[in-house]
Write a protein that holds these residues in place. Structure first.
Motif, PDB file in Angstrom:
ATOM      1  N   SER A 209     -14.225  17.525 -20.367  1.00  0.00           N
ATOM      2  CA  SER A 209     -15.059  18.716 -20.461  1.00  0.00           C
ATOM      3  C   SER A 209     -15.434  19.225 -19.074  1.00  0.00           C
ATOM      4  O   SER A 209     -15.367  20.427 -18.796  1.00  0.00           O
ATOM      5  CB  SER A 209     -16.325  18.416 -21.264  1.00  0.00           C
ATOM      6  N   MET A 210     -15.807  18.307 -18.169  1.00  0.00           N
ATOM      7  CA  MET A 210     -16.164  18.713 -16.814  1.00  0.00           C
ATOM      8  C   MET A 210     -14.972  19.331 -16.086  1.00  0.00           C
ATOM      9  O   MET A 210     -15.131  20.261 -15.292  1.00  0.00           O
ATOM     10  CB  MET A 210     -16.698  17.510 -16.038  1.00  0.00           C
ATOM     11  N   SER A 211     -13.769  18.834 -16.365  1.00  0.00           N
ATOM     12  CA  SER A 211     -12.561  19.406 -15.759  1.00  0.00           C
ATOM     13  C   SER A 211     -12.321  20.821 -16.267  1.00  0.00           C
ATOM     14  O   SER A 211     -11.970  21.730 -15.502  1.00  0.00           O
ATOM     15  CB  SER A 211     -11.347  18.526 -16.069  1.00  0.00           C
ATOM     16  N   LEU A 212     -12.502  21.020 -17.545  1.00  0.00           N
ATOM     17  CA  LEU A 212     -12.326  22.344 -18.133  1.00  0.00           C
ATOM     18  C   LEU A 212     -13.404  23.320 -17.654  1.00  0.00           C
ATOM     19  O   LEU A 212     -13.143  24.509 -17.454  1.00  0.00           O
ATOM     20  CB  LEU A 212     -12.330  22.236 -19.658  1.00  0.00           C
ATOM     21  N   GLN A 213     -14.610  22.817 -17.457  1.00  0.00           N
ATOM     22  CA  GLN A 213     -15.667  23.660 -16.889  1.00  0.00           C
ATOM     23  C   GLN A 213     -15.307  24.096 -15.470  1.00  0.00           C
ATOM     24  O   GLN A 213     -15.599  25.226 -15.060  1.00  0.00           O
ATOM     25  CB  GLN A 213     -16.995  22.898 -16.878  1.00  0.00           C
ATOM     26  N   LEU A 214     -14.663  23.217 -14.728  1.00  0.00           N
ATOM     27  CA  LEU A 214     -14.216  23.558 -13.380  1.00  0.00           C
ATOM     28  C   LEU A 214     -13.176  24.675 -13.430  1.00  0.00           C
ATOM     29  O   LEU A 214     -13.203  25.602 -12.604  1.00  0.00           O
ATOM     30  CB  LEU A 214     -13.641  22.319 -12.696  1.00  0.00           C
ATOM     31  N   VAL A 215     -12.273  24.602 -14.398  1.00  0.00           N
ATOM     32  CA  VAL A 215     -11.283  25.673 -14.568  1.00  0.00           C
ATOM     33  C   VAL A 215     -11.994  27.003 -14.828  1.00  0.00           C
ATOM     34  O   VAL A 215     -11.640  28.039 -14.261  1.00  0.00           O
ATOM     35  CB  VAL A 215     -10.307  25.350 -15.706  1.00  0.00           C
TER      36      VAL A 215
ATOM     37  N   GLU B 177     -20.157  13.209 -27.264  1.00  0.00           N
ATOM     38  CA  GLU B 177     -21.436  12.827 -27.882  1.00  0.00           C
ATOM     39  C   GLU B 177     -22.570  12.757 -26.862  1.00  0.00           C
ATOM     40  O   GLU B 177     -23.573  12.078 -27.073  1.00  0.00           O
ATOM     41  CB  GLU B 177     -21.303  11.482 -28.628  1.00  0.00           C
ATOM     42  N   ASP B 178     -22.419  13.480 -25.754  1.00  0.00           N
ATOM     43  CA  ASP B 178     -23.415  13.462 -24.680  1.00  0.00           C
ATOM     44  C   ASP B 178     -24.091  14.828 -24.598  1.00  0.00           C
ATOM     45  O   ASP B 178     -23.452  15.824 -24.242  1.00  0.00           O
ATOM     46  CB  ASP B 178     -22.733  13.132 -23.350  1.00  0.00           C
ATOM     47  N   PRO B 179     -25.389  14.914 -24.913  1.00  0.00           N
ATOM     48  CA  PRO B 179     -26.073  16.211 -24.904  1.00  0.00           C
ATOM     49  C   PRO B 179     -26.027  16.925 -23.555  1.00  0.00           C
ATOM     50  O   PRO B 179     -25.955  18.156 -23.508  1.00  0.00           O
ATOM     51  CB  PRO B 179     -27.512  15.857 -25.290  1.00  0.00           C
ATOM     52  N   VAL B 180     -26.072  16.174 -22.463  1.00  0.00           N
ATOM     53  CA  VAL B 180     -26.024  16.793 -21.138  1.00  0.00           C
ATOM     54  C   VAL B 180     -24.688  17.510 -20.943  1.00  0.00           C
ATOM     55  O   VAL B 180     -24.632  18.659 -20.479  1.00  0.00           O
ATOM     56  CB  VAL B 180     -26.252  15.753 -20.026  1.00  0.00           C
ATOM     57  N   THR B 181     -23.602  16.848 -21.320  1.00  0.00           N
ATOM     58  CA  THR B 181     -22.282  17.470 -21.202  1.00  0.00           C
ATOM     59  C   THR B 181     -22.166  18.660 -22.143  1.00  0.00           C
ATOM     60  O   THR B 181     -21.565  19.683 -21.794  1.00  0.00           O
ATOM     61  CB  THR B 181     -21.180  16.444 -21.498  1.00  0.00           C
ATOM     62  N   MET B 182     -22.733  18.531 -23.339  1.00  0.00           N
ATOM     63  CA  MET B 182     -22.697  19.653 -24.286  1.00  0.00           C
ATOM     64  C   MET B 182     -23.393  20.879 -23.695  1.00  0.00           C
ATOM     65  O   MET B 182     -22.893  22.013 -23.794  1.00  0.00           O
ATOM     66  CB  MET B 182     -23.387  19.256 -25.589  1.00  0.00           C
TER      67      MET B 182
END
Length: 407
Positions: free
Chosen positions: A164-170, A198-203
């Motif tokens: 998810s963090m990688s896709l956010q970087l994109v 399942e991590d609210p912070v990442t969500m």
């Protein structure tokens, strides 16, 4: 003809395209030794134009990029169309779209290694080192997807978080370079991966990037609703997660505020900024949890940006004057330069065009990529050229040349 300079440019672009000398030679129907001689400036005293045209075609660059006398690193720091296409191609792979295992015997990257690679990407972004991201991101997406598909247990959950963090970087990179379709696709996928983590912070982090992509993709009203709904859904989980939780919660309200300003909702935008300010007060200090640069100063910077979107130049300038220089200077380079470009547009709105040029030059000093590469910034340079800037004309024309804008 400067054959050594041409050779250095060939080597630069070959490495940036992640080609070996052998692969490049094969595409040119030449030997590896031929490539070594070309890059060393020893091939011949005056390389034939037909050869250089072939080199430019294979490397997907303009012929003038090979012939230019401009030092490398000037104008080459932008992610270009070829690199954006490589990122898009990675997103369009069957395994990345479906989240399935690719057909390979390659072992998934360990979570610790993947985490370091994601950190490198985000650090490069916040330092405005965009060109390196064009090379790194496609492989990062493939590695993160493979890890999420093949790891098990806690490692699988962590891999989904990193995917998810990688896709956010994109999404962040695509917005910088004006590809809103790519940004929307990446941000949408980041939300799905975040739910699997399942991590609210990442969500919440993924949700704020999707709201940003929606705004830039012409869906600002929907972005407000989505960001506010995400904040309401996750707030109880986030407030107990320290700086990470408060930072992404506050960023959701900042993105909702910017979306409101985009649709000229002058009632909602200040209210949402105030809500973000409340969470910044709870945090108590400026920080960079989850690569947000979040805190009271970033809220103040977004107030300036919101006024600019509302075409309230005087209010934008006044808000910027209230930000202490040491606080602004402590922000990441990307955020400082972005703020200065917003402020330059605010000066333009109130007719202080010479001051706008001065501010753009300050932004260029902070992070030249933020001014020379971004379509948003380059458009401001064009606007100022059309409007005229009196005594700043020479400096503006020089900046336009550095941006690669036609005379």
């Amino acid at each position: 003809m400067d054959t050594k300079g041409i050779g250095r440019r060939v080597a630069y672009w070959r490495e940036r395209r992640r080609m070996t000398q052998a692969d490049f030679g094969a595409l040119m129907n030449k030997s590896r030794r031929w490539v070594q001689d070309l890059e060393g400036g020893q091939r011949q005293s005056d390389p034939r134009l037909s050869i250089l045209e072939g080199v430019a075609r294979v490397l997907s660059v303009r012929l003038e990029d090979l012939l230019s006398d401009t030092p490398l690193g000037t104008g080459t720091e932008c992610v270009d169309a070829t690199e954006l296409e490589a990122i898009r191609s990675a997103l369009q792979r069957h395994d990345v779209i479906t989240g399935s295992c690719d057909v390979t015997d390659i072992e998934p990257v360990p979570v610790e290694t993947l985490s370091r690679n994601v950190e490198y990407g985000w650090t490069a972004f916040q330092a405005s080192h965009f060109a390196s991201l064009g090379r790194v991101v496609p492989g990062l997406l493939i590695d993160a997807n493979r890890a999420a598909a093949r790891h098990e247990g806690d490692a699988r959950l962590a891999s989904f978080r990193l995917l998810s963090m990688s896709l956010q970087l994109v999404e962040a990179v695509a917005i910088k370079f004006g590809d809103t379709g790519l940004a929307f696709t990446a941000a949408d996928r980041s939300v799905v991966a975040a739910e699997h983590s399942e991590d609210p912070v990442t969500m919440a982090a993924a949700a704020r990037h999707l709201a940003d992509a929606m705004t830039h993709h012409g869906q600002a009203a929907a972005a407000v609703e989505f960001a506010v709904a995400s904040a309401a859904r996750l707030e109880s989980d986030l407030t107990g997660r320290g700086a990470d939780g408060l930072s992404v919660l506050g960023m959701l309200y900042l993105k909702a505020a910017m979306a409101s300003a985009t649709i000229e909702d002058r009632r909602a935008a200040p209210r949402l900024l105030d809500q973000a300010g409340h969470h910044a007060s709870q945090l108590g200090t400026d920080g960079n949890a989850m690569y947000t640069a979040y805190g009271p100063t970033n809220v103040a910077v977004h107030r300036v940006a919101a006024h600019v979107r509302l075409c309230e130049g005087a209010e934008a300038v006044a808000a910027a004057e209230g930000i202490p220089d040491p606080h602004r200077d402590a922000l990441p380079r990307e955020r400082r330069a972005h703020h200065l470009v917003d402020l330059a547009r605010g000066y333009t709105q109130v007719g202080r065009r010479e001051k706008a040029v001065e501010t753009l030059l300050l932004a260029e000093e902070e992070a030249e990529e933020e001014v020379r590469c971004r379509p948003h910034s380059r458009q401001l340079v064009e606007d100022l050229r059309l409007l005229g800037v009196a005594s700043a004309e020479g400096r503006l024309q020089a900046l336009a040349a550095r941006c690669g804008l036609p005379e």
